[in-house]
Structures are given as C-alpha cells and as structure tokens.
Design a protein around this motif. Structure first.
Motif, PDB file in Angstrom:
ATOM      1  N   CYS A 275       8.420 -13.791  -1.797  1.00  0.00           N
ATOM      2  CA  CYS A 275       8.063 -12.398  -1.561  1.00  0.00           C
ATOM      3  C   CYS A 275       6.849 -12.365  -0.638  1.00  0.00           C
ATOM      4  O   CYS A 275       5.884 -13.097  -0.849  1.00  0.00           O
ATOM      5  CB  CYS A 275       7.728 -11.773  -2.904  1.00  0.00           C
ATOM      6  SG  CYS A 275       7.083 -10.138  -2.783  1.00  0.00           S
ATOM      7  N   ARG A 277       3.958  -9.898   1.007  1.00  0.00           N
ATOM      8  CA  ARG A 277       3.366  -8.568   0.904  1.00  0.00           C
ATOM      9  C   ARG A 277       2.315  -8.437   1.985  1.00  0.00           C
ATOM     10  O   ARG A 277       1.414  -9.266   2.077  1.00  0.00           O
ATOM     11  CB  ARG A 277       2.732  -8.405  -0.474  1.00  0.00           C
ATOM     12  CG  ARG A 277       2.022  -7.075  -0.639  1.00  0.00           C
ATOM     13  CD  ARG A 277       1.460  -6.933  -2.020  1.00  0.00           C
ATOM     14  NE  ARG A 277       2.521  -7.096  -3.016  1.00  0.00           N
ATOM     15  CZ  ARG A 277       2.301  -7.470  -4.274  1.00  0.00           C
ATOM     16  NH1 ARG A 277       1.094  -7.750  -4.673  1.00  0.00           N
ATOM     17  NH2 ARG A 277       3.299  -7.579  -5.116  1.00  0.00           N
ATOM     18  N   ARG A 279      -0.445  -5.808   4.025  1.00  0.00           N
ATOM     19  CA  ARG A 279      -1.191  -4.567   3.881  1.00  0.00           C
ATOM     20  C   ARG A 279      -1.133  -3.865   5.232  1.00  0.00           C
ATOM     21  O   ARG A 279      -1.566  -4.367   6.240  1.00  0.00           O
ATOM     22  CB  ARG A 279      -2.632  -4.918   3.494  1.00  0.00           C
ATOM     23  CG  ARG A 279      -3.525  -3.755   3.243  1.00  0.00           C
ATOM     24  CD  ARG A 279      -4.596  -4.123   2.236  1.00  0.00           C
ATOM     25  NE  ARG A 279      -4.162  -3.794   0.891  1.00  0.00           N
ATOM     26  CZ  ARG A 279      -4.266  -2.581   0.363  1.00  0.00           C
ATOM     27  NH1 ARG A 279      -4.749  -1.589   1.060  1.00  0.00           N
ATOM     28  NH2 ARG A 279      -3.850  -2.362  -0.869  1.00  0.00           N
ATOM     29  N   ASP A 284       0.601  -1.171   0.645  1.00  0.00           N
ATOM     30  CA  ASP A 284       1.215  -2.473   0.508  1.00  0.00           C
ATOM     31  C   ASP A 284       2.675  -2.355   0.862  1.00  0.00           C
ATOM     32  O   ASP A 284       3.362  -1.448   0.440  1.00  0.00           O
ATOM     33  CB  ASP A 284       1.091  -2.978  -0.931  1.00  0.00           C
ATOM     34  CG  ASP A 284      -0.252  -3.625  -1.167  1.00  0.00           C
ATOM     35  OD1 ASP A 284      -0.958  -3.862  -0.174  1.00  0.00           O
ATOM     36  OD2 ASP A 284      -0.588  -3.876  -2.329  1.00  0.00           O
ATOM     37  N   SER A 285       3.129  -3.307   1.642  1.00  0.00           N
ATOM     38  CA  SER A 285       4.521  -3.304   2.021  1.00  0.00           C
ATOM     39  C   SER A 285       5.053  -4.681   1.637  1.00  0.00           C
ATOM     40  O   SER A 285       4.456  -5.690   1.966  1.00  0.00           O
ATOM     41  CB  SER A 285       4.555  -3.036   3.518  1.00  0.00           C
ATOM     42  OG  SER A 285       5.773  -3.350   4.042  1.00  0.00           O
ATOM     43  N   GLU A 286       6.169  -4.672   0.889  1.00  0.00           N
ATOM     44  CA  GLU A 286       6.607  -5.918   0.278  1.00  0.00           C
ATOM     45  C   GLU A 286       8.075  -6.170   0.620  1.00  0.00           C
ATOM     46  O   GLU A 286       8.882  -5.258   0.554  1.00  0.00           O
ATOM     47  CB  GLU A 286       6.442  -5.752  -1.228  1.00  0.00           C
ATOM     48  CG  GLU A 286       6.655  -6.996  -2.011  1.00  0.00           C
ATOM     49  CD  GLU A 286       6.465  -6.714  -3.498  1.00  0.00           C
ATOM     50  OE1 GLU A 286       5.316  -6.484  -3.914  1.00  0.00           O
ATOM     51  OE2 GLU A 286       7.466  -6.726  -4.226  1.00  0.00           O
ATOM     52  N   GLU A 305       1.055 -13.858   5.618  1.00  0.00           N
ATOM     53  CA  GLU A 305       0.963 -12.412   5.434  1.00  0.00           C
ATOM     54  C   GLU A 305       0.022 -11.791   6.458  1.00  0.00           C
ATOM     55  O   GLU A 305       0.298 -10.731   7.011  1.00  0.00           O
ATOM     56  CB  GLU A 305       0.522 -12.094   3.995  1.00  0.00           C
ATOM     57  CG  GLU A 305       1.575 -12.561   3.011  1.00  0.00           C
ATOM     58  CD  GLU A 305       1.284 -12.259   1.544  1.00  0.00           C
ATOM     59  OE1 GLU A 305       2.227 -12.351   0.754  1.00  0.00           O
ATOM     60  OE2 GLU A 305       0.130 -11.930   1.200  1.00  0.00           O
TER      61      GLU A 305
END
Ligand code: SAH
Length: 469
Positions: A275, A277, A279, A284-286, A305
């Motif tokens: 996963c 994630r 910012r 937050d975008s996951e 990330e």
C-alpha cells in the motif's frame, strides 16, 4: 610510475561508482575505499596513459566525513559504496553529483541550475530501508551451502544473511531454504560449471506485513516443492512472520540476469500486496498494489511515497488532462496520476508488470487507464503515427539507468505536451536527455534529488520541464 609503487595522495572527488579521485604526478588516480577529504598512502594497481588505479594501503589523514562503516563486510560487498561516509556527507555528494551532471553533461548554465535545483530529500531510514533482497546461493570456502552477496564485480559469494539495508526477517527465510536444500540434497547453482539448482532467493516484504519468497531455479521443474512450503510455513509461523506468496522462476541461462522470464506459484498468492500512501493537497491518498516476483517495484517505501508525491506535484494536474506514463512498471505512478487526470496511458516492457498494472487499476476501481506492453520507443511512435491529432497534456517518464531512447524523446517532442516530468535514477543520462529536450523547445523548471538508496552512490531525481510558449 610503476605497478605497486607507493605514494601519498589527497582525495578531492569521487566517481559515480564511489571510487575516490585525486591528482598526483599529472595523473588522475582512482582509489577504491577512499572518500573526499582523505589523505591516503596508496599503491598502484593499474596504469593507463594518463590515469591509473590504486589501492589504499593506509589512511594518513581521514576525511572529516569519515566514519566506521556499520556493516562488517561493507568493503568486500559491492552493494554499499559509501557506508564509510557520514550521512550528511553522502547527501552532499549526491546533490553535487546531480548539479555537476546537469552542468557538464546537460550543458546548463550554473546560475540556472542553482536557481532550479532544490535540496536533496533525505531518507528517514538510513539502514533497513529495503523491502526487497535477492541473495545468491552458493558454497563458501569450506564447501558449505551459503547465502550472501557477490564480492564487488566478481562471482565469489561472501556469506552474509543479514544485509543491514534489508529486513531482519531475511536471515530466517534464508536459513530455512538452506535447511531444505541440505535435507533434500538440493545443490546450489555453480556459475562456473553451470550445474546445480538453486541460483537466487528473492524476498519481498510488504508494508502491510507479510513476505513473498521466490526461488530462481536452474531447471524447468521445481523439486520438493511441498517440502519447502511445509518447512517455510512452520519456521516463519513460529516467529510470527506471514508467508503470503511462495513461487519459483526457472532460469537455465548462463547469464547474470537474476530472474527468469516466468514464474509459478507454489503457495499463497502469485503477488504480494503493498500500500502506498502519499500526502497530496493536505489529504492522504492511498493506493493498493499487487506486485509479481518479476515486476519492478521501488525498494525504499518511505522515499517512494515522497518521490511519487513529487512527480505528482510536478505533473500539476487539474482532473482533465491526458497523461502518458512511460516505463510505468506495475502502474504505481500511473494510478496516482489517474486520480488527478482525465485519462492515463502506461507503457512498460515487462508483460507481467503490465498484467499487475491492469489488475492494480481494477483493484483500485480506476477505469481511466490503459496499459500497453512494449518498448516505450516503439509503442509511443506507433501510437502517435495513428493518433497524431489526439493530444497529450503531460508525459511522465521513469526510465532505467540508461535513460530514454532517442526515438522515445523524439516522439515526446512531436506530441507537444505542456509539461514533461522526468523521474531518473541516473543523473548522467538524465542530463543527456534534458539537453535534448531543452534544445527542442522545453524549459527546465525544477529538479529535486531524492536519496532513495542511503549508503550507495545512487541518486534519484524528479524534474519538471515546461513547453516554451
Ligand atoms: N515507474 C515505475 C517503474 C520504474 S523502473 C515505478 O516507479 O515503479 C523502470 C521500468 O522501465 C521497469 O519496470 C522496466 O521494466 C521498464 N523498462 C525498461 N526498458 C524499457 C523500455 N525500453 N520501454 C518500456 N519500459 C521499459
């Protein structure tokens, strides 16, 4: 000067491979295991016309940046080139490397670079950051089965089950694989005779917990699969480690390419799920990703990330654009782009990675994407020949170390995107490609280096180019 002759030298620079560089007697010297700021006594190992190689005999005055390498085999193993440098100094070295490449290879004015080059983004973790490890299996000097690393540029294995960059759990997984080999008389592969069976063990750790194990096998058939599965399950479970996927990949070629071209699952899933994630706009975008053993996936999750957030920021999307993501792997950058764009096309050479990209799009319910298998330099020109009237607003590229093929760059120019985002793992080829793009109507607006690989000389970079109006 002659071979073995000794002399004193001050190290003033470092090569892209991490060799110290100094000048002496009108010669440029390349000296392994020395760093900028050291004064060393060294011995000539190889002489060329106006340069030479030497080895450190004694450090006369250590650099202020020098420290004791935390890993006991850092010198022999080829993986980390600059563990003996403080992290601050590593960052300085990498930032300077990017700046120099842009000026010397890219031909940009130093004032321009100083204006647009942002500070390097450090890695939060400097050790134990890797989510992936590939251990060659062989025999040590006493003839015992061992796992470890190839000594820099050689084919001899230095036993080491606990690389300080990797997961602590790797050792237990390797021990179990080697116990299985001993119990069932399964031979490690021997690179000289091309005989034996087990070549490498690939281990991937998910940020959600859980491990993927894939054995690279010098045969078209996998022996004692049930036995390996049972042994791994029992030893890992006893330590609270979850085995999510066990597979093998046949590779019977005399090559130093690690993985084979296909793989078969023995236990669990054919992928490991991770996963990411990021910012973005204070939100937050996951996104969840499935990764097969043959697909590329960034190895430093924390930095990945930040890197993707940077690429997305530079893409500057407003929800309507058509975007191309070239060298897209399993669609990591593509899917983050797709959240903020109208439509995203991805191109990638490894068929299993495109399978992953398509299933990742479905897994995350994103239907504004389409993925093509093939070389970027072939897929893009072919597509453009048939769709010249359709526009591309933004093109993102993330090529391997050799950079973009000229046919790819040429088509990108023809497509006239407003913006190009270039994610690079090699400042030299980045600079070369930026020279081409800026000579063809684009302007270099931002460059931001990221330290994805602490302790190594490698440096990643994200760059934004805008079309001149
Ligand atoms: N953007 C992805 C992958 C980057 S790594 C990510 O961040 O995860 C570079 C990728 O380019 C690899 O997946 C590799 O398989 C692929 N590749 C290498 N040469 C290629 C080419 N000529 N055309 C398209 N893809 C290529």
């Amino acid at each position: 000067m002659t071979k073995n002759e000794e002399f004193e030298i001050e190290i003033t620079d470092m090569t892209d491979e991490g060799l110290g560089v100094g000048k002496h007697n009108g010669f440029t010297w390349f000296i392994k295991d020395s760093i900028v700021g050291d004064t060393v006594l060294c011995g000539v190992t190889k002489l060329k016309k106006n340069y030479g190689f030497a080895r450190v005999i004694r450090i006369i005055k250590p650099s202020a940046d020098r420290r004791e390498a935390p890993c006991p085999i850092a010198r022999q193993c080829g993986g980390c080139q600059i563990q003996q440098m403080s992290y601050e100094a590593q960052l300085r070295l990498k930032a300077a490397k990017v700046r120099n490449a842009l000026i010397r290879i890219g031909g940009f004015a130093p004032e321009h670079i100083d204006e647009i080059l942002e500070p390097i983004v450090p890695s939060e973790k400097q050790f134990r950051y890797r989510n992936k490890a590939q251990f060659p299996i062989g025999r040590d000097k006493e003839g015992n089965i061992c796992a470890g690393f190839y000594a820099g540029r050689t084919h001899s294995i230095i036993p080491c089950k606990d690389c300080l960059l990797g997961a602590e759990e790797n050792g237990l997984i390797l021990d179990t694989v080697m116990d299985w080999m001993k119990r069932y008389h399964i031979e490690p592969y021997d690179e000289r005779s091309l005989k034996g069976i087990v070549r490498h063990v690939l281990i991937r750790k998910s940020s959600l917990g859980g491990f993927m194990v894939c054995l690279v096998i010098n045969k078209d058939r996998f022996p004692k699969a049930e036995e390996l599965k049972a042994m791994l399950l029992s030893s890992l479970e006893a330590s609270g480690i979850r085995l999510k996927s066990l597979s093998w990949s046949p590779n019977t070629e005399a090559t130093n390419v690690i993985m084979g071209k296909s793989f078969e699952t023995i236990y669990g899933e054919s992928y490991i799920e991770d996963c990411i994630r990021i910012r973005e706009n204070a939100q937050d975008s996951e996104i969840r990703f499935r990764i097969s053993p043959l697909s590329f996936y960034q190895v430093n999750p924390g930095q990945m990330e930040r890197l993707y957030a940077g690429a997305l920021e530079f893409a500057g999307l407003n929800g309507r654009e058509t975007v191309w993501d070239l060298y897209c792997g399993i669609g990591t950058i593509s899917l983050f782009l797709a959240k903020e764009a109208g439509f995203v096309y991805g191109v990638e050479i490894v068929p299993q990675a495109i399978e992953d990209a398509r299933s990742n799009a479905a897994l995350n319910h994103m239907d504004n994407t389409e993925f093509f298998v093939g070389k970027a330099e072939e897929v893009l020109p072919r597509w453009y020949a048939e769709h010249a009237e359709e526009n591309a607003d933004v093109i993102v590229v993330d090529p391997p170390r050799k950079g973009c093929d000229e046919a790819c760059l040429e088509t990108m120019i023809k497509m006239q995107p407003k913006r190009i985002v270039y994610v690079s793992c090699n400042p030299a080829t980045l600079a070369r490609d930026l020279k081409y793009l800026t000579e063809q109507g684009y302007e270099l607006k931002n460059a931001r280096p990221y330290d994805m690989f602490p302790q190594s000389v490698h440096c990643e970079c994200v760059v934004r180019l805008e079309r001149k109006s």
